[in-house]
Scaffold this active site. Sequence first.
Site, PDB file in Angstrom:
ATOM      1  N   ARG A 161       0.813  -1.235   0.000  1.00  0.00           N
ATOM      2  CA  ARG A 161       0.000   0.000   0.000  1.00  0.00           C
ATOM      3  C   ARG A 161       0.839   1.275   0.000  1.00  0.00           C
ATOM      4  O   ARG A 161       0.450   2.296   0.592  1.00  0.00           O
ATOM      5  CB  ARG A 161      -0.959   0.041   1.199  1.00  0.00           C
ATOM      6  CG  ARG A 161      -2.050  -0.966   1.168  1.00  0.00           C
ATOM      7  CD  ARG A 161      -2.984  -0.840  -0.042  1.00  0.00           C
ATOM      8  NE  ARG A 161      -3.867  -1.975  -0.060  1.00  0.00           N
ATOM      9  CZ  ARG A 161      -3.524  -3.160  -0.608  1.00  0.00           C
ATOM     10  NH1 ARG A 161      -2.366  -3.315  -1.235  1.00  0.00           N
ATOM     11  NH2 ARG A 161      -4.343  -4.167  -0.566  1.00  0.00           N
ATOM     12  N   SER A 239     -11.041   0.269   2.640  1.00  0.00           N
ATOM     13  CA  SER A 239     -10.485   0.011   3.981  1.00  0.00           C
ATOM     14  C   SER A 239      -9.966   1.330   4.544  1.00  0.00           C
ATOM     15  O   SER A 239      -9.165   2.004   3.897  1.00  0.00           O
ATOM     16  CB  SER A 239      -9.324  -0.979   3.901  1.00  0.00           C
ATOM     17  OG  SER A 239      -9.784  -2.191   3.346  1.00  0.00           O
ATOM     18  N   GLU A 333      -5.309   4.207   5.648  1.00  0.00           N
ATOM     19  CA  GLU A 333      -5.054   3.970   4.217  1.00  0.00           C
ATOM     20  C   GLU A 333      -5.578   5.161   3.418  1.00  0.00           C
ATOM     21  O   GLU A 333      -5.056   5.520   2.371  1.00  0.00           O
ATOM     22  CB  GLU A 333      -5.762   2.673   3.775  1.00  0.00           C
ATOM     23  CG  GLU A 333      -5.540   2.362   2.314  1.00  0.00           C
ATOM     24  CD  GLU A 333      -6.191   1.044   1.879  1.00  0.00           C
ATOM     25  OE1 GLU A 333      -6.056   0.033   2.597  1.00  0.00           O
ATOM     26  OE2 GLU A 333      -6.807   1.043   0.808  1.00  0.00           O
TER      27      GLU A 333
HETATM   28  C1  LIG Z   1     -15.676   0.521  -2.036  1.00  0.00           C
HETATM   29  C2  LIG Z   1     -14.163   0.660  -2.132  1.00  0.00           C
HETATM   30  C3  LIG Z   1     -13.367  -0.466  -2.218  1.00  0.00           C
HETATM   31  C4  LIG Z   1     -11.969  -0.360  -2.328  1.00  0.00           C
HETATM   32  N1  LIG Z   1     -11.216  -1.496  -2.417  1.00  0.00           N
HETATM   33  C5  LIG Z   1      -9.869  -1.405  -2.527  1.00  0.00           C
HETATM   34  C6  LIG Z   1      -9.066  -2.587  -2.633  1.00  0.00           C
HETATM   35  O1  LIG Z   1      -9.573  -3.714  -2.666  1.00  0.00           O
HETATM   36  N2  LIG Z   1      -7.729  -2.443  -2.724  1.00  0.00           N
HETATM   37  C7  LIG Z   1      -7.130  -1.205  -2.727  1.00  0.00           C
HETATM   38  O2  LIG Z   1      -5.899  -1.148  -2.824  1.00  0.00           O
HETATM   39  N3  LIG Z   1      -7.862  -0.070  -2.643  1.00  0.00           N
HETATM   40  C8  LIG Z   1      -9.212  -0.138  -2.541  1.00  0.00           C
HETATM   41  N4  LIG Z   1      -9.965   1.001  -2.432  1.00  0.00           N
HETATM   42  C9  LIG Z   1      -9.306   2.314  -2.426  1.00  0.00           C
HETATM   43  C10 LIG Z   1      -9.295   3.009  -3.815  1.00  0.00           C
HETATM   44  O3  LIG Z   1     -10.176   2.369  -4.698  1.00  0.00           O
HETATM   45  C11 LIG Z   1      -7.913   3.031  -4.437  1.00  0.00           C
HETATM   46  O4  LIG Z   1      -6.986   3.639  -3.560  1.00  0.00           O
HETATM   47  C12 LIG Z   1      -7.884   3.768  -5.766  1.00  0.00           C
HETATM   48  O5  LIG Z   1      -6.641   3.564  -6.396  1.00  0.00           O
HETATM   49  C13 LIG Z   1      -8.162   5.262  -5.645  1.00  0.00           C
HETATM   50  O6  LIG Z   1      -8.306   5.786  -6.948  1.00  0.00           O
HETATM   51  P1  LIG Z   1      -8.978   7.193  -7.194  1.00  0.00           P
HETATM   52  O7  LIG Z   1      -8.814   7.526  -8.637  1.00  0.00           O
HETATM   53  O8  LIG Z   1     -10.354   7.202  -6.695  1.00  0.00           O
HETATM   54  O9  LIG Z   1      -8.034   8.139  -6.324  1.00  0.00           O
HETATM   55  P2  LIG Z   1      -8.458   9.442  -5.501  1.00  0.00           P
HETATM   56  O10 LIG Z   1      -9.212   9.037  -4.288  1.00  0.00           O
HETATM   57  O11 LIG Z   1      -9.071  10.431  -6.390  1.00  0.00           O
HETATM   58  O12 LIG Z   1      -7.015   9.949  -5.052  1.00  0.00           O
HETATM   59  C14 LIG Z   1      -6.239   9.201  -4.151  1.00  0.00           C
HETATM   60  C15 LIG Z   1      -4.876   9.884  -3.975  1.00  0.00           C
HETATM   61  O13 LIG Z   1      -4.178   9.836  -5.222  1.00  0.00           O
HETATM   62  C16 LIG Z   1      -3.895  11.152  -5.702  1.00  0.00           C
HETATM   63  N5  LIG Z   1      -4.077  11.086  -7.173  1.00  0.00           N
HETATM   64  C17 LIG Z   1      -5.146  10.608  -7.847  1.00  0.00           C
HETATM   65  N6  LIG Z   1      -4.895  10.606  -9.172  1.00  0.00           N
HETATM   66  C18 LIG Z   1      -3.638  11.098  -9.336  1.00  0.00           C
HETATM   67  C19 LIG Z   1      -2.792  11.334 -10.473  1.00  0.00           C
HETATM   68  N7  LIG Z   1      -3.175  11.082 -11.732  1.00  0.00           N
HETATM   69  N8  LIG Z   1      -1.550  11.847 -10.247  1.00  0.00           N
HETATM   70  C20 LIG Z   1      -1.123  12.118  -8.997  1.00  0.00           C
HETATM   71  N9  LIG Z   1      -1.877  11.909  -7.885  1.00  0.00           N
HETATM   72  C21 LIG Z   1      -3.116  11.413  -8.064  1.00  0.00           C
HETATM   73  C22 LIG Z   1      -4.857  12.063  -4.962  1.00  0.00           C
HETATM   74  O14 LIG Z   1      -4.325  13.362  -4.834  1.00  0.00           O
HETATM   75  C23 LIG Z   1      -4.998  11.362  -3.635  1.00  0.00           C
HETATM   76  O15 LIG Z   1      -3.910  11.694  -2.772  1.00  0.00           O
HETATM   77  C24 LIG Z   1     -11.361   0.927  -2.333  1.00  0.00           C
HETATM   78  C25 LIG Z   1     -12.175   2.069  -2.261  1.00  0.00           C
HETATM   79  C26 LIG Z   1     -13.562   1.941  -2.154  1.00  0.00           C
HETATM   80  C27 LIG Z   1     -14.423   3.170  -2.081  1.00  0.00           C
END
Ligand SMILES: Cc1cc2nc3c(=O)[nH]c(=O)nc-3n(C[C@H](O)[C@H](O)[C@H](O)COP(=O)(O)OP(=O)(O)OC[C@H]3O[C@@H](n4cnc5c(N)ncnc54)[C@H](O)[C@@H]3O)c2cc1C
Length: 342
Positions: A161, A239, A333
Site C-alpha cells: 500500500r 479500507s 489507508e
Molecule cells: C468501495 C471501495 C473499495 C476499495 N477497495 C480497494 C481494494 O480492494 N484495494 C485497494 O488497494 N484499494 C481499494 N480502495 C481504495 C481506492 O479504490 C484506491 O486507492 C484507488 O486507487 C483510488 O483511486 P482514485 O482515482 O479514486 O483516487 P483518488 O481518491 O481520487 O485519489 C487518491 C490519492 O491519489 C492522488 N491522485 C489521484 N490521481 C492522481 C494522479 N493522476 N496523479 C497524482 N496523484 C493522483 C490524490 O491526490 C490522492 O492523494 C477501495 C475504495 C472503495 C471506495
Amino acid sequence: MPESLRDYTSLHIGGPAKKLLHAKSEEELVAAVRTTDEANEPLLIIGGGSNILVGDSGFDGTVVRVETKGISATVDACSGGMITVAAGEGWDDFVAWSLTQGFVGLETLSGIPGTIGASPIQNIGAYGHEVAEFIARVRTWDRKTNSYRTFSNSECEFEYRSSIFKKERDRYVIIDVTFQIEKGELGLPIKYEELAHALKVEIDQRALVDQVRSAVLSLRALKGMLLDSKDHDTWSAGSFFVNPIVSAEIAAMLPEDAPRWPQSSGKVKTSAAWLMERSGIRKGHCHEGAGVSSKHVLALVNNGNAKASDVIELARASRAAVREKFGITLEPEVQFVGLTLD
Ligand SMILES: Cc1cc2nc3c(=O)[nH]c(=O)nc-3n(C[C@H](O)[C@H](O)[C@H](O)COP(=O)(O)OP(=O)(O)OC[C@H]3O[C@@H](n4cnc5c(N)ncnc54)[C@H](O)[C@@H]3O)c2cc1C
C-alpha cells in the site's frame, strides 16, 4: 458558485473547491498543474475520489480532476502485451477490457474503484495480488523540476500500500501507466483462501480468468466493496486503515488466533479488521452520520448525511480502542484533505 467536493468522492463528503478543473487531455492536465503552481495556489489532484476524505471546509485552492482517456497496446504473441493507459481511465474498466482482449493477470484486482493514475500511488491490491506485479513504468509530471519523469518498476519503490508517489505526496502527477501482462485463459495461481474456496480450487491452483473475475466481484459485493450509489455500506473510501506490519516480538504477544502473515523483512503483517473486531468495534455501529459498514468492519461509511468530522471522530475512537487493547496504532489507508487523524 463553487462546486462541492462531496459529488466527487465515494464517501460523498467534502466542502467546496475554490476552483475545479476537469482535465480531459494530457496537455490540459499539465497546463492546469503548471498554471496553478506558477500562481503558488494550493493544488489537489483527484481521480475517482475513492481514497480521500475531504474536510467539511473543502479545499481553498484548485482541484484538478484527471479525466484523460486512451489505451494503446503493443502485443506480441509470445510475451504478451505492453499496454499504456491514460491516468483518467477507470481502473475496473481497464481490468474488464484486458480480460476481453485475452490478457491474464489483473483478474483478482477486479472491482477496485478509482482511476489508473491512482493505482500505483498506494499500490492497490486485493485477493493476493498487487498492481506493482504488472507495472512496467509510470510516466509523471514532476512539479518540483517542472519536467516529465518516467519511473521504471523498481524506481517506483513499491511496498504494501505504498510507493514513491505516496511517500513524496503531491510531487508527481501521474500521466499514464504502462502495464506488462501476458495472454492466456487461465488466471494467475490463486493465493487467497477465501477466493480459492469460492472457486472450489486449492491454493496455488488456477482457474479461468472470467470465473476468477466473477468470484472476486461477488465476494466484493458481499463486503460492500463495490460502489453502489443506493447502498450506504459502499459510501466509503474502502479500507480505512492498512493492515499493520509489526515486529516479530509484538506479533508473538497477540492472541494465538490472530492472523499472522510473515514478511520478507522478518516483520509480521496482521489484520486491521481482526484487531478492530477484537477491540469491540462492531459492524453497523453508528456515530452521528457516520458508521462502521454493516458488511465490513474496516470500512467507515457515510450513512447519508455524515460530515467529515463524524468520520474522523469514529476513526479516532476505533484507533484508540485498538491501541488500548493491543498497543498497536492503526495507520490510515485513506488520504486526508484538510484534516488529520492525530
Ligand atoms: C468501495 C471501495 C473499495 C476499495 N477497495 C480497494 C481494494 O480492494 N484495494 C485497494 O488497494 N484499494 C481499494 N480502495 C481504495 C481506492 O479504490 C484506491 O486507492 C484507488 O486507487 C483510488 O483511486 P482514485 O482515482 O479514486 O483516487 P483518488 O481518491 O481520487 O485519489 C487518491 C490519492 O491519489 C492522488 N491522485 C489521484 N490521481 C492522481 C494522479 N493522476 N496523479 C497524482 N496523484 C493522483 C490524490 O491526490 C490522492 O492523494 C477501495 C475504495 C472503495 C471506495
